[in-house]
Motif scaffolding. Structure first.
Motif: not given
Length: 300
Positions: A141-145, A157-160, A267-268
């Motif tokens: 898993v990765a969190v990417r901005i 998508r979890v935010g911005s 943010i994904h």
């Protein structure tokens, strides 16, 4: 080693394009991984992988076998989950990567929650300021901005976040408050950069774009240092909104020229396996999505 274990090892090698990264992903030694794949090829009587000094590629037979292995392993996992019941606890290793400061401020607290909810999971985090290829480096898993390019990854998508200019109230009281990008030339800037190139600051107003080269005597390569310098009254800095959120909440920084900000950056949470993701990956993805969506600093 049974056939299912051999299949899992072959799939890991194929996805990681190498024996060493597959070994890291599976917590096995590279010789054990090499022997397992060689045993599969010997049993089948066909070459599945082309090996070079730099990369491993699938043969035509290997491509077909990979598809069958994925299908068989997914069906077995689904059958085991069904037999164990819908509420069976996820177990096993799962690995996540994220940018350094974002990981420390926003991902790590969610991982603490994951550890509390699912004691059967072994969570490994890797915070680094570069895009980590998931399969190649053994991460789930990765969190990417970023705006994501088309790829085979599943993304939620979890935010911005926003790219903001900010300064300390004391600095603004002493030097004035800029109202437009053109007025930044009259102020000290504290730019930060990653890599070898200092980037210009780009602003938007409707369909028009304006680019400013910051006037700086203090240049740093970490956002938290830039924020600290701005709090100390050394000038204006431009960072992502989450990086300065605590200082803004504390009244130590004020946000300037919001009407000139570029569009928010999404943010994904991304992962490889889509709807057939393992229970441990689904558990991590679900808790990350829940936790990050609830974070007020990530609502752009």
């Amino acid at each position: 080693m049974d056939r299912l274990d051999s299949m899992r090892i072959f799939v890991a090698v194929a996805e990681a394009s190498g024996f060493a990264p597959a070994a890291r992903r599976l917590a096995l030694s590279p010789p054990a991984v090499t022997r397992a794949v060689a045993a599969v090829e010997e049993r089948i009587g066909a070459r599945l992988l082309h090996r070079t000094t730099r990369v491993v590629r699938l043969t035509e037979a290997g491509t077909r076998f990979l598809e069958d292995c994925r299908r068989i392993l997914a069906e077995i996992e689904e059958a085991e989950a069904a037999a164990a019941g819908l509420h069976a606890e996820p177990r096993g290793p799962v690995a996540v990567t994220a940018p350094v400061l974002f990981g420390r401020l926003h991902v790590a607290p969610v991982l603490f929650d994951v550890a509390g909810r699912y004691p059967g999971l072994v969570v490994r985090s890797f915070f680094i300021d570069r895009i980590v290829p998931l399969a190649e480096e053994g991460y789930d898993v990765a969190v990417r901005i970023a705006e994501l390019p088309d790829s085979g990854l599943s993304a939620i998508r979890v935010g911005s976040v926003r790219r903001i200019v900010c300064a300390a109230p004391a600095y603004l009281a002493a030097h004035g408050t800029p109202r437009s990008p053109a007025e930044l030339a009259e102020h000290e800037a504290i730019p930060f950069f990653q890599g070898s190139t200092l980037r210009d600051w780009t602003f938007h107003r409707g369909h028009q774009t304006e680019t400013i080269t910051p006037q700086a005597r203090l240049i740093v390569n970490q956002a938290d240092v830039a924020v600290a310098a701005a709090v100390a009254g050394r000038g204006l800095t431009r960072v992502m909104s989450y990086q300065a959120a605590a200082a803004i909440r504390a009244g130590e920084l004020a946000v300037l020229m919001e009407e000139f900000e570029p569009p928010p950056i999404p943010i994904h949470v991304v992962h490889q396996e889509g709807r057939r993701a393992s229970a441990r990956v689904r558990a991590l993805v679900d808790v990350l999505a829940e936790g990050l969506r609830a974070d007020p600093a990530l609502r752009g």
